[in-house]
Write a protein that holds these residues in place. Structure first.
Motif, PDB file in Angstrom:
ATOM      1  N   ARG A 278     -51.248  33.195  65.025  1.00 31.68           N
ATOM      2  CA  ARG A 278     -52.540  33.655  65.535  1.00 31.68           C
ATOM      3  C   ARG A 278     -53.685  33.086  64.716  1.00 31.68           C
ATOM      4  N   LYS A 279     -54.758  32.792  65.385  1.00 29.46           N
ATOM      5  CA  LYS A 279     -55.925  32.206  64.747  1.00 29.46           C
ATOM      6  C   LYS A 279     -57.159  33.006  65.151  1.00 29.46           C
ATOM      7  N   PRO A 280     -58.022  33.439  64.252  1.00 29.78           N
ATOM      8  CA  PRO A 280     -57.871  33.284  62.800  1.00 29.78           C
ATOM      9  C   PRO A 280     -57.001  34.407  62.239  1.00 29.78           C
ATOM     10  N   PHE A 281     -56.159  34.079  61.312  1.00 32.38           N
ATOM     11  CA  PHE A 281     -55.317  35.082  60.671  1.00 32.38           C
ATOM     12  C   PHE A 281     -54.905  34.564  59.305  1.00 32.38           C
ATOM     13  N   PHE A 282     -54.810  35.465  58.358  1.00 35.23           N
ATOM     14  CA  PHE A 282     -54.396  35.097  57.018  1.00 35.23           C
ATOM     15  C   PHE A 282     -53.055  34.381  57.059  1.00 35.23           C
ATOM     16  N   ALA A 283     -52.971  33.237  56.390  1.00 34.62           N
ATOM     17  CA  ALA A 283     -51.747  32.436  56.311  1.00 34.62           C
ATOM     18  C   ALA A 283     -51.332  31.867  57.661  1.00 34.62           C
ATOM     19  N   TYR A 284     -52.300  31.605  58.532  1.00 32.63           N
ATOM     20  CA  TYR A 284     -52.015  30.979  59.825  1.00 32.63           C
ATOM     21  C   TYR A 284     -51.294  29.659  59.603  1.00 32.63           C
ATOM     22  N   MET A 391     -55.329  42.676  65.949  1.00 32.65           N
ATOM     23  CA  MET A 391     -56.033  42.407  64.706  1.00 32.65           C
ATOM     24  C   MET A 391     -57.462  41.921  64.935  1.00 32.65           C
ATOM     25  N   GLU A 392     -57.684  41.182  66.007  1.00 32.61           N
ATOM     26  CA  GLU A 392     -59.018  40.640  66.251  1.00 32.61           C
ATOM     27  C   GLU A 392     -59.928  41.680  66.896  1.00 32.61           C
ATOM     28  N   ALA A 393     -59.424  42.372  67.906  1.00 31.31           N
ATOM     29  CA  ALA A 393     -60.233  43.391  68.580  1.00 31.31           C
ATOM     30  C   ALA A 393     -60.275  44.697  67.804  1.00 31.31           C
ATOM     31  N   PRO A 449     -55.942  46.996  58.655  1.00 32.67           N
ATOM     32  CA  PRO A 449     -57.222  47.120  59.342  1.00 32.67           C
ATOM     33  C   PRO A 449     -57.909  48.456  59.127  1.00 32.67           C
ATOM     34  N   THR A 450     -57.194  49.455  58.635  1.00 33.28           N
ATOM     35  CA  THR A 450     -57.815  50.767  58.420  1.00 33.28           C
ATOM     36  C   THR A 450     -58.428  50.885  57.038  1.00 33.28           C
ATOM     37  N   ALA A 451     -58.142  49.951  56.166  1.00 36.74           N
ATOM     38  CA  ALA A 451     -58.602  50.070  54.786  1.00 36.74           C
ATOM     39  C   ALA A 451     -59.990  49.478  54.622  1.00 36.74           C
ATOM     40  N   PRO A 452     -60.829  50.093  53.800  1.00 35.58           N
ATOM     41  CA  PRO A 452     -62.138  49.501  53.537  1.00 35.58           C
ATOM     42  C   PRO A 452     -61.985  48.232  52.711  1.00 35.58           C
ATOM     43  N   ALA A 453     -62.931  47.335  52.840  1.00 37.41           N
ATOM     44  CA  ALA A 453     -62.911  46.122  52.025  1.00 37.41           C
ATOM     45  C   ALA A 453     -63.046  46.497  50.559  1.00 37.41           C
ATOM     46  N   LYS A 454     -62.306  45.785  49.712  1.00 41.01           N
ATOM     47  CA  LYS A 454     -62.345  46.066  48.287  1.00 41.01           C
ATOM     48  C   LYS A 454     -62.573  44.762  47.536  1.00 41.01           C
ATOM     49  N   PRO A 455     -63.099  44.842  46.326  1.00 39.17           N
ATOM     50  CA  PRO A 455     -63.356  43.604  45.585  1.00 39.17           C
ATOM     51  C   PRO A 455     -62.061  42.910  45.216  1.00 39.17           C
ATOM     52  N   ALA A 456     -62.141  41.596  45.046  1.00 40.63           N
ATOM     53  CA  ALA A 456     -60.962  40.820  44.641  1.00 40.63           C
ATOM     54  C   ALA A 456     -60.535  41.209  43.249  1.00 40.63           C
ATOM     55  N   ALA A 457     -59.243  40.992  42.959  1.00 41.17           N
ATOM     56  CA  ALA A 457     -58.723  41.279  41.636  1.00 41.17           C
ATOM     57  C   ALA A 457     -59.409  40.396  40.610  1.00 41.17           C
ATOM     58  N   LYS A 458     -59.531  40.889  39.385  1.00 39.97           N
ATOM     59  CA  LYS A 458     -60.134  40.096  38.327  1.00 39.97           C
ATOM     60  C   LYS A 458     -59.275  38.877  38.029  1.00 39.97           C
ATOM     61  N   ALA A 459     -59.937  37.764  37.855  1.00 41.66           N
ATOM     62  CA  ALA A 459     -59.222  36.498  37.680  1.00 41.66           C
ATOM     63  C   ALA A 459     -58.478  36.455  36.373  1.00 41.66           C
ATOM     64  N   GLY A 460     -57.205  36.061  36.483  1.00 46.47           N
ATOM     65  CA  GLY A 460     -56.473  35.628  35.315  1.00 46.47           C
ATOM     66  C   GLY A 460     -55.835  36.690  34.467  1.00 46.47           C
ATOM     67  N   LYS A 461     -56.125  37.968  34.700  1.00 41.15           N
ATOM     68  CA  LYS A 461     -55.668  38.982  33.755  1.00 41.15           C
ATOM     69  C   LYS A 461     -54.153  39.072  33.656  1.00 41.15           C
ATOM     70  N   ALA A 462     -53.520  39.561  34.713  1.00 42.28           N
ATOM     71  CA  ALA A 462     -52.076  39.793  34.616  1.00 42.28           C
ATOM     72  C   ALA A 462     -51.267  38.589  35.000  1.00 42.28           C
ATOM     73  N   LYS A 463     -51.833  37.680  35.761  1.00 44.35           N
ATOM     74  CA  LYS A 463     -51.057  36.565  36.239  1.00 44.35           C
ATOM     75  C   LYS A 463     -50.618  35.638  35.125  1.00 44.35           C
ATOM     76  N   LYS A 464     -51.244  35.727  33.976  1.00 43.27           N
ATOM     77  CA  LYS A 464     -50.893  34.842  32.880  1.00 43.27           C
ATOM     78  C   LYS A 464     -49.688  35.317  32.101  1.00 43.27           C
TER      79      LYS A 464
END
Length: 465
Positions: A278-284, A391-393, A449-464
């Motif tokens: 599906r377009k547009p969709f995450f990881a299309y 997801m679109e509608a 789709p029911t969740a409010p938008a939230k800020p992105a995770a802080k860069a680099g903290k745990a992934k390292k």
């Protein structure tokens, strides 16, 4: 007698390996149901995937527990519906000490490690990012791969790693150490898998080989670009087909090694969810799921019914199809049955082997059920009741009823004609759902789709870590 047995094992450890089979679980990522030859795909050949299907039992009604990457994998790893422990969405946003497969859940790797198996995860983890959620804290002796939801394919050792994203770039880890690598991810994961098998030939091993193919990004490796049909002009589709060609090549390398050196290996192959068309969709990624309706992110068949093969030379029949519904929930209890391992509490799957061998004629499951945010589904026999999200509608369908024996594409809603079946199945779904808990986190806005938008995770903290 016990001393003699221990002495024999010390002198000839391969005796132990002969008693217990190796177990290999190969997972493709976002693979389109119709894109492989054994399901009718003709755009590019997939001879090695098809041969793996033909070497054992192809489950025509094989299901995952969620239409999305991380919760689907959590269900397979634990043998439980992930909604039982709140792992309903992808872990992108939240407290990283709690974000991921809950620490009180035992994995198939924990179980088999305790039975003396060498255990490894190669490829995609996506079950948490901090030290406590790391694969080597969850039963895996070895880890080579990436921690998040997606990764680039064309690796460059001199590139700057990218942190703080659902997709990482040039962030392959060996154990807990970041590597600096050149190469093509699918090939590197295969190389590592072959090395793990070789290093552990003298004892039984469990390998979870979690390829990121055919998930985005749709990068084309030089070694396959000339094999993409010239009449395919859409660049996204060309990229997808390149990933599929390379995946098939490398599955051929794996199966050749098994045949030559590790014949006593039980192999499971499945996709973590349906293709993302599906377009547009995450990881299309242009994945094609026909004749199924819907795709990744939906509880329609296209999101949860996946390619699903089980092969064990000499122990399971070759070239057979099995038509009753089966689930990735069944992999852990099947592994426990053949290794005499103790099954963790609460496991919901069943040992598939008696069913696949034809020793048991009844279906493995009376019913299967799903919850993914506002989306719901339950299957009992050939009846499927589903409430899906557009997801679109951003609208809900409400309960729709389908007879999958005559309507695999879920095109003809029978809810008005069969209200008694709707009532029965909706009640059964509610009883099943009563044992679930609330999500422990919400995914990104395009996942829930029911969740409010939230800020992105802080860069680099745990992934390292």
């Amino acid at each position: 007698m016990k001393r003699l047995a221990l002495l024999l094992l010390a002198l000839c450890p391969s005796l132990y390996a002969a008693e217990k089979p190796n177990i290999l679980v190969i997972v493709a990522d976002d693979l389109g149901y119709a894109d492989i030859g054994v399901h009718g795909g003709k755009v590019v050949p997939t001879p090695n995937i098809d041969a793996l299907a033909a070497s054992g039992v192809r489950c025509t009604n094989g299901y995952v527990t969620a239409p999305y990457c991380s919760p689907s994998r959590a269900g397979f790893l634990t043998g439980k519906a992930q909604t039982r422990f709140g792992h309903e969405f992808n872990p992108h946003v939240g407290d990283e000490a709690k974000l991921g497969l809950p620490l009180d859940q035992r994995t198939i790797a924990n179980v088999l490690h305790d039975e003396g198996y060498a255990t490894a995860l190669i490829g995609k983890w996506h079950q948490g990012f901090d030290a406590a959620h790391h694969p080597q804290s969850r039963g895996f002796d070895e880890f080579f791969g990436f921690l998040v939801g997606g990764h680039n394919y064309l690796l460059h050792k001199d590139a700057e790693p990218e942190f703080g994203s659902a997709h990482s770039h040039d962030m392959i880890y060996r154990g807990r150490e970041l590597q600096h690598l050149d190469g093509y991810a699918t090939d590197l994961f295969t190389d590592e898998a072959l090395g793990f098998m070789g290093r552990n030939a003298a004892k039984p091993w469990f390998l979870y080989l979690a390829y990121n193919a055919v998930h985005t990004p749709l990068e084309i490796a030089d070694r396959v670009k000339d094999r993409i049909p010239a009449d395919v002009t859409d660049e996204n589709r060309r990229g997808y087909l390149s990933l599929l060609l390379a995946l098939d090549d490398d599955i051929g390398r794996i199966t050749a090694e098994l045949k030559a050196k590790h014949p006593n290996t039980l192999v499971f192959f499945f996709s973590d969810n349906g293709g993302s068309g599906r377009k547009p969709f995450f990881a299309y990624n242009t994945g094609v799921n026909t004749p199924l309706r819907g795709d990744k992110g939906q509880t329609l068949e296209g999101g949860i019914r996946v390619p699903f093969f089980v092969s064990w030379p000499g122990k399971l029949p070759a070239g057979k199809t099995y038509d009753h519904p089966v689930s990735t929930l069944d992999i852990l209890p099947t592994a426990c049955a053949i290794t005499a391992a103790k099954q963790p509490a609460g496991v919901e799957g069943v040992n598939l082997l008696p069913h696949l061998k034809g020793e048991v004629s009844t279906p493995p499951h009376d019913m299967l059920a799903w919850r993914f945010g506002p989306q719901k589904a339950i299957r009992e026999g050939n009846w499927k009741l589903v409430d899906v999200r557009d997801m679109e509608a951003k609208t809900q369908s409400g309960w729709k009823l389908y007879d999958l024996s005559t309507d695999i594409g879920e095109e003809h809603d029978l809810s008005a004609a069969k209200p008694e079946i709707v009532a029965k199945l909706s009640k059964a779904w509610a009883e099943w759902n009563a044992k679930n808990i609330a999500p422990q986190w919400h995914g990104a806005i395009n996942e829930d789709p029911t969740a409010p938008a939230k800020p992105a995770a802080k860069a680099g903290k745990a992934k390292k870590k």
